[in-house]
Scaffold this active site. Sequence first.
Site, mmCIF file in Angstrom:
data_model
loop_
_atom_site.group_PDB
_atom_site.id
_atom_site.type_symbol
_atom_site.label_atom_id
_atom_site.label_comp_id
_atom_site.label_asym_id
_atom_site.label_seq_id
_atom_site.Cartn_x
_atom_site.Cartn_y
_atom_site.Cartn_z
ATOM 1 N N HIS A 37 49.451 48.464 55.351
ATOM 2 C CA HIS A 37 50.439 49.393 54.990
ATOM 3 C C HIS A 37 51.952 49.207 54.442
ATOM 4 C CE1 HIS A 37 48.244 51.949 58.169
ATOM 5 N NE2 HIS A 37 47.571 52.345 57.017
ATOM 6 N N LYS A 60 42.464 64.161 64.940
ATOM 7 C CA LYS A 60 42.118 62.884 64.845
ATOM 8 C C LYS A 60 42.369 62.397 66.336
ATOM 9 C CE LYS A 60 41.360 60.590 60.513
ATOM 10 N NZ LYS A 60 42.033 59.358 59.733
ATOM 11 N N ARG A 99 41.213 49.065 49.667
ATOM 12 C CA ARG A 99 40.771 47.731 50.090
ATOM 13 C C ARG A 99 39.441 47.197 49.405
ATOM 14 N NH1 ARG A 99 42.002 50.186 55.767
ATOM 15 N NH2 ARG A 99 41.236 51.974 54.123
ATOM 16 N N SER A 156 43.965 50.419 60.532
ATOM 17 C CA SER A 156 44.213 50.881 61.918
ATOM 18 C C SER A 156 43.329 51.092 63.031
ATOM 19 C CB SER A 156 44.973 52.320 61.849
ATOM 20 O OG SER A 156 46.089 52.356 60.764
HETATM 21 P P1 ADP Z 1 44.093 57.874 56.091
HETATM 22 O O1 ADP Z 1 43.949 58.405 57.514
HETATM 23 O O2 ADP Z 1 44.624 58.892 55.102
HETATM 24 O O3 ADP Z 1 42.967 56.748 55.473
HETATM 25 P P2 ADP Z 1 45.541 55.231 56.697
HETATM 26 O O4 ADP Z 1 46.669 55.465 57.701
HETATM 27 O O5 ADP Z 1 44.350 54.926 57.276
HETATM 28 O O6 ADP Z 1 45.442 56.974 56.323
HETATM 29 O O7 ADP Z 1 45.718 54.763 55.255
HETATM 30 C C1 ADP Z 1 46.747 55.084 54.344
HETATM 31 C C2 ADP Z 1 46.568 54.381 53.156
HETATM 32 O O8 ADP Z 1 46.659 53.206 53.314
HETATM 33 C C3 ADP Z 1 45.214 54.638 52.491
HETATM 34 O O9 ADP Z 1 45.409 54.534 51.144
HETATM 35 C C4 ADP Z 1 44.368 53.209 52.638
HETATM 36 O O10 ADP Z 1 43.539 53.154 51.751
HETATM 37 C C5 ADP Z 1 45.625 52.406 52.742
HETATM 38 N N1 ADP Z 1 45.506 51.132 53.345
HETATM 39 C C6 ADP Z 1 45.212 51.052 54.644
HETATM 40 N N2 ADP Z 1 45.172 49.531 55.076
HETATM 41 C C7 ADP Z 1 45.370 48.921 54.082
HETATM 42 C C8 ADP Z 1 45.241 47.697 53.761
HETATM 43 N N3 ADP Z 1 44.991 46.825 54.680
HETATM 44 N N4 ADP Z 1 45.523 47.112 52.413
HETATM 45 C C9 ADP Z 1 45.846 48.263 51.633
HETATM 46 N N5 ADP Z 1 45.817 49.631 51.710
HETATM 47 C C10 ADP Z 1 45.474 49.972 52.882
#
Ligand code: ADP
Length: 161
Positions: free
Chosen positions: A17, A41, A90, A128
């Site tokens: 992130h 969630k 990703r 996460s």
């Molecule tokens: P959500 O619950 O909306 O999926 P996340 O917190 O999991 O939210 O992720 C928020 C954004 O960050 C999403 O666009 C996700 O694809 C991106 N993201 C999460 N981890 C990574 C990573 N390791 N590399 C690139 N983008 C990421």
Amino acid sequence: MKKAIYPGSFDPMTLGHLDIIERSSRIVDELNVAVLKNNAKNPLFSADERVSMIKEFTSHLPNVTVTAYDGLLADYADQIGANIIVRGLRAVTDFEYELQIAQTNHAVNPKIDTIFLTTSLQYAYLSSTITKEVASYGGDISKFVPKELVDRVYSKFNIKR
Ligand code: ADP
């Protein structure tokens, strides 16, 4: 002035992130990181905790703000005057879902466009969910989250390392 919103659960915020925040903040004038409250969630960290952890780890970025939101993202983006949504990609598995969400947001509010940043290779596997899974068994998460956050994640699982 280009104002973008980077929405997500950030439960917890990972180095993946942070990488997306740092890179997208160089593309736009202002970036708002929007934490989805999403109590459905059953998050590990409260929305307040997630907002303050992101503020802490982005304090070196002057054009980044952090807030929490609930409800329709397209409405919230409108409310804060952002017409760009930033999302990270990703793997191909992210693509189908992200495409649908981006098209939905554009249909709901045609002023809004989504831009995608591809993950930096070293974070391609990182999420996460993976972080919580490894931490719950006491595994090493020092490559997953900022080092100041490591013990805070363990403590949510009553683990002392
Ligand atoms: P959500 O619950 O909306 O999926 P996340 O917190 O999991 O939210 O992720 C928020 C954004 O960050 C999403 O666009 C996700 O694809 C991106 N993201 C999460 N981890 C990574 C990573 N390791 N590399 C690139 N983008 C990421």
